[in-house]
Design an enzyme around this catalytic site. Structure first.
Site, PDB file in Angstrom:
ATOM      1  N   ASP A 188      81.519 -56.754  14.601  1.00  0.00           N
ATOM      2  CA  ASP A 188      82.835 -57.259  14.987  1.00  0.00           C
ATOM      3  C   ASP A 188      82.999 -58.682  14.440  1.00  0.00           C
ATOM      4  O   ASP A 188      82.091 -59.221  13.813  1.00  0.00           O
ATOM      5  CB  ASP A 188      83.002 -57.202  16.511  1.00  0.00           C
ATOM      6  N   ASP A 201      83.861 -47.352  19.930  1.00  0.00           N
ATOM      7  CA  ASP A 201      82.607 -48.002  20.298  1.00  0.00           C
ATOM      8  C   ASP A 201      82.715 -48.447  21.740  1.00  0.00           C
ATOM      9  O   ASP A 201      83.815 -48.732  22.230  1.00  0.00           O
ATOM     10  CB  ASP A 201      82.357 -49.260  19.452  1.00  0.00           C
ATOM     11  N   CYS A 252      71.825 -29.710  28.268  1.00  0.00           N
ATOM     12  CA  CYS A 252      71.598 -30.787  27.296  1.00  0.00           C
ATOM     13  C   CYS A 252      70.249 -30.590  26.592  1.00  0.00           C
ATOM     14  O   CYS A 252      69.268 -30.210  27.216  1.00  0.00           O
ATOM     15  CB  CYS A 252      71.638 -32.131  28.008  1.00  0.00           C
ATOM     16  N   CYS A 255      68.659 -33.076  24.940  1.00  0.00           N
ATOM     17  CA  CYS A 255      68.022 -34.371  24.666  1.00  0.00           C
ATOM     18  C   CYS A 255      66.586 -34.371  25.198  1.00  0.00           C
ATOM     19  O   CYS A 255      66.210 -33.559  26.039  1.00  0.00           O
ATOM     20  CB  CYS A 255      68.822 -35.518  25.269  1.00  0.00           C
ATOM     21  N   CYS A 312      66.317 -34.499  29.098  1.00  0.00           N
ATOM     22  CA  CYS A 312      66.616 -33.265  29.832  1.00  0.00           C
ATOM     23  C   CYS A 312      65.591 -32.169  29.557  1.00  0.00           C
ATOM     24  O   CYS A 312      65.382 -31.292  30.382  1.00  0.00           O
ATOM     25  CB  CYS A 312      68.026 -32.786  29.499  1.00  0.00           C
ATOM     26  N   HIS A 335      69.663 -40.033  27.028  1.00  0.00           N
ATOM     27  CA  HIS A 335      70.549 -38.930  27.410  1.00  0.00           C
ATOM     28  C   HIS A 335      72.026 -39.313  27.201  1.00  0.00           C
ATOM     29  O   HIS A 335      72.795 -38.527  26.652  1.00  0.00           O
ATOM     30  CB  HIS A 335      70.323 -38.525  28.868  1.00  0.00           C
TER      31      HIS A 335
END
Lengths: 376, 399
Positions: B101, B274, B313, B315, B318, B343
């Site tokens: 930014d 974002d 999920c 991930c 999980c 996660h």
């Protein structure tokens, strides 16, 4: 049982091999260290990070520490699948240490039938029965007998003999329960700063038959000597020789605690076989990286790189160019300084990865030296 | 090559539209360090690290682009040191794209004393207490030292609820500052996004779009939102800007990260987002889930819950951990925060991949219906969401 074969000994230390740990077969050469866990994890590392980004020189023996787990004992009992599944610990031998070597042990809290440990919610009283319930529901492969550790240098004779009596009773009770429990146990040996009491404790508690499969080995209580406490090599030499002298030589000798590589180097010479990696974590949490000198095996020398120092701020070289760990291969001193300076979580992650790698390497160097000395 | 020789900047950077479904677009943004599939959520690694996550873990979930904050990196370690480290990618060991930014927004939010004049933003450094000036030229200089794939122009940030002539003044100034940023921009391996301003005034937004789109090269941002405005105004500004913008520019809505906002804005035609929300909320023990939105794992009801955060999920968290375990170590061990962060980031990336799939297959309506049913689980869908859906022509009889 814990199957330990003493393969040799020299002035530099003892060389051994562990081939069985409870129900698990392993190949693990000593001197070595268990992998220190808090809440069932190498602190700051998820198991995915641990297994992918630390390459161990030998398959690890996991050292669970009870203070970070004791408050979850009811949940783990309900879970029914054991501590390894609850904490997602990879397959391997699990030892349950009574104390957390990263924490201080306070004085004045042990009672006749219980000892005190400190969990996040405060003091927890632990007796032999509670310990056995935990050992059963956790499904660990070994644990340690309880011990009245509260015998500082200025302890009175009266308090010392009380501690010795309590430890003896805790030890006997453990083996009474142990008849119904197939989990091997390390016999805890204390005695504080008194050579006489060290020997007495060993004789009182450690003389079980050499073929007793319930005995995993000896756990030496040295919390007053942990890194940051007192360190007098001559005094330790006396205390350890009084402890070990009356005991069968072929049993595994383990000591829990954060010991620097130099302290490890001394303790290995004094006959200790097995340590833990808590010192590596302790230094990582202080933003320090460990580096052994090339001459480590002969003189125990090592250095610490302190990332709180501004000299590393604009140094974008690798922490240690010879080091093969993930951290040294991918990051710079300046970045580690920045991560510490900004209190970023990644700082501890990267330094734990490096320090555990380096700490384990110290044992490989010691094994090599002892092995050389034994073969000549 | 210098940017004067090739006004479209280098072929390292381009945007390709792949599918359109209603107002929503699926595209590919080619950047020097990676191809970014849009609509995309960009996780925020404020100080040059994604809190508690290794870059390799982000690669494993196929994250293509991160955001880092110029203001923070300019202070610590300092842009000259980042340059000395070989740039932000090399310093943090992240091989894919990064967006920085301008630093202006944090100055406004973190500095007690702040004034803006034509020269730039004057602010009191919270670190040294000195008064400092951030000019458009200085912002670009700092961002070129950092070396991200996408730089943002310095804009005149005003609070989103500000009204009156100052809104127009800030807009005009932001356009002039864009020209100064463009003039200061010399590296051809970085692109510069303008930021559309204009508060909640739709006419001014359209006017700003027209001026800024002319000057945009690879992409453009919609700024000045997510600052506490009514949701009904928020979505209308996004809709107005997306409608007014030419299709060849990817549209980045700054500071948006709640799942419902991501879905609605994507369907309105926005492409990039974002937000610190997924990682910040993780540090407070909150996991993101499709069913019901949030799971506050500190709550006692999870103490004996032996299911994963989300059983669908994939991930790492999980696959290996229960809610009960995370509850047990939450606020005690940093590992709890790492597990939830992993996660939550995966949750956002997966959500955007599902949005992309829905756009590709043309069944945005079906996706939206399922998403809203799961997200609100029997509780009522907010009016602004219904209004936005209505505006886009998606009809749900049961709302």
């Amino acid at each position: 049982m814990v199957k330990f074969n003493l393969e040799g000994a020299s002035a530099a230390g003892r060389l051994g091999k562990i081939s069985q740990w409870g129900s698990k077969s392993i190949e693990h050469a000593t001197p070595s260290c268990m992998l220190y866990l808090r809440a069932g994890h190498v602190p700051h590392l998820t198991w995915q990070v641990e297994t992918k980004w630390i390459s161990h020189l030998q398959s690890p023996i996991y050292q669970l520490t009870l203070p970070s787990l004791v408050e979850s004992k009811e949940v783990i009992a309900k879970f029914k699948r054991g501590i390894a599944a609850f904490c997602a610990i990879p397959n391997g031998p699990l030892h349950l240490a009574t104390f957390d070597p990263m924490d201080e042990l306070k004085t004045g809290y042990n009672e006749a039938k219980t000892i005190a440990i400190w969990a996040s919610g405060g003091k927890v009283k632990l007796g032999v029965y509670e310990q056995h319930e935990i050992v059963k529901s956790f499904g660990v492969d070994s644990f340690e007998t309880l011990i009245d550790y509260d015998v500082p240098r200025d302890v009175t004779n009266k308090r010392m003999s009380k501690a010795m009596d309590r430890t003896k009773i805790l030890n006997e009770q453990t083996f009474e329960y142990e008849e119904n429990l197939a989990t091997p146990v390390f016999i805890s040996l204390g005695g504080g700063f008194s050579a006489f009491q060290r020997r007495k404790c060993a004789v009182d508690n450690g003389m079980r038959k050499e073929d007793d499969e319930m005995v995993a080995g000896y756990s030496l209580e040295l919390h007053d000597f942990w890194d940051g406490g007192c360190w007098d090599v001559e005094e330790l030499k006396k205390l350890l020789s009084e402890t070990f002298e009356p005991l069968p030589k072929q049993r595994l000798r383990y000591v829990c605690g954060p010991f620097s590589p130099k302290q490890v180097w001394h303790l290995v010479q004094l006959g200790v076989d097995l340590f833990d990696t808590s010192y590596a974590v302790k230094m990582a949490e202080k933003a320090k990286a460990i580096r052994l000198n090339d001459s480590y095996a002969t003189n125990g020398d090592f250095e610490l790189m302190d990332f709180t120092l501004d000299q590393y701020k604009d140094d974008f070289t690798t922490p240690y160019k010879e080091c093969q760990c993930y951290t040294c291969k991918n990051y710079t001193r300046g970045y580690l300084h920045h991560l510490n300076n900004t209190k970023e979580l990644l700082c501890s992650i990267l330094l734990v990865i490096h320090n555990v790698h380096e700490y384990e390497r110290s044992f490989a160097m010691l094994r090599e030296r002892i092995s050389k000395e034994c073969s000549t | 090559m210098s940017k004067n020789e090739n006004d479209d900047e280098s072929p390292m950077m381009s945007f390709k539209l792949l599918n359109i479904a209603g107002r929503a677009r699926r595209g590919q943004l080619q950047l020097p360090h990676s191809i970014v599939e849009t609509p995309v959520f960009m996780p925020v690694g404020t100080q040059g690290t994604m809190k508690g996550v290794l870059p390799e873990q982000l690669l494993e979930m196929d994250c293509r682009i991160l955001l880092c904050n110029t203001y923070h990196l300019g202070h610590r370690p300092g842009h000259n040191l980042v340059k000395k480290a070989g740039g932000i990618h090399k310093m943090m060991n992240w091989p894919r794209s990064i967006l920085t930014d301008s630093g202006g927004f944090q100055m406004v939010s973190l500095s007690k004393l702040m004034t803006v004049d034509e020269e730039g933003v004057n602010f009191e450094s919270p670190h040294t207490g000195e008064m400092m000036l951030l000019s458009p030229e200085q912002s670009i200089h700092i961002q070129q030292c950092l070396g991200a794939d996408i730089m943002m122009q310095l804009d005149h940030v005003i609070h989103v609820l500000t009204t009156g002539p100052i809104v127009r003044e800030a807009m005009g100034r932001s356009i002039r500052w864009l020209d100064r940023c463009n003039a200061a921009h010399t590296r051809d391996d970085q692109t510069l996004f303008p930021i559309v301003q204009g508060g909640l005034d739709m006419d001014m937004r359209k006017e700003c779009v027209e001026e800024m789109a002319k000057r945009a090269k690879v992409g453009i941002a919609i700024g000045g939102l997510s600052g506490g405005e009514e949701k009904s105004a928020f979505w209308r500004v996004v809709a107005t800007c997306c409608e007014a913008l030419p299709p060849h520019l990817p549209r980045y809505v700054m500071g948006v990260g709640h799942p419902i906002d991501l879905v609605i804005c994507s369907l309105l035609g926005a492409d990039m987002f974002d937000c610190v929300y997924p990682t910040r909320t993780a540090r407070f023990g909150t996991a993101l889930v499709r069913r019901g939105g949030e799971l506050r794992l500190n709550q006692n009801k999870y103490a004996n819950d032996f299911t994963p955060i989300d059983d669908k999920c994939t991930c790492e968290t999980c696959q290996n951990y229960t809610r009960a375990f995370i509850h047990a170590i939450s606020q005690k061990e940093t590992v709890a925060c790492h597990l939830i962060s992993m996660h939550n980031i995966k949750h956002q990336l997966d959500l955007m991949r599902d949005v992309q799939k829905a756009i590709a297959s043309g069944d945005a309506q079906e996706f939206l219906k399922t998403f809203l049913e799961e997200q609100y689980l029997g509780t009522s869908v907010p009016q602004w969401v219904i209004d936005a859906c209505d505006y886009m022509g998606y009809k749900f009889s049961h709302f």
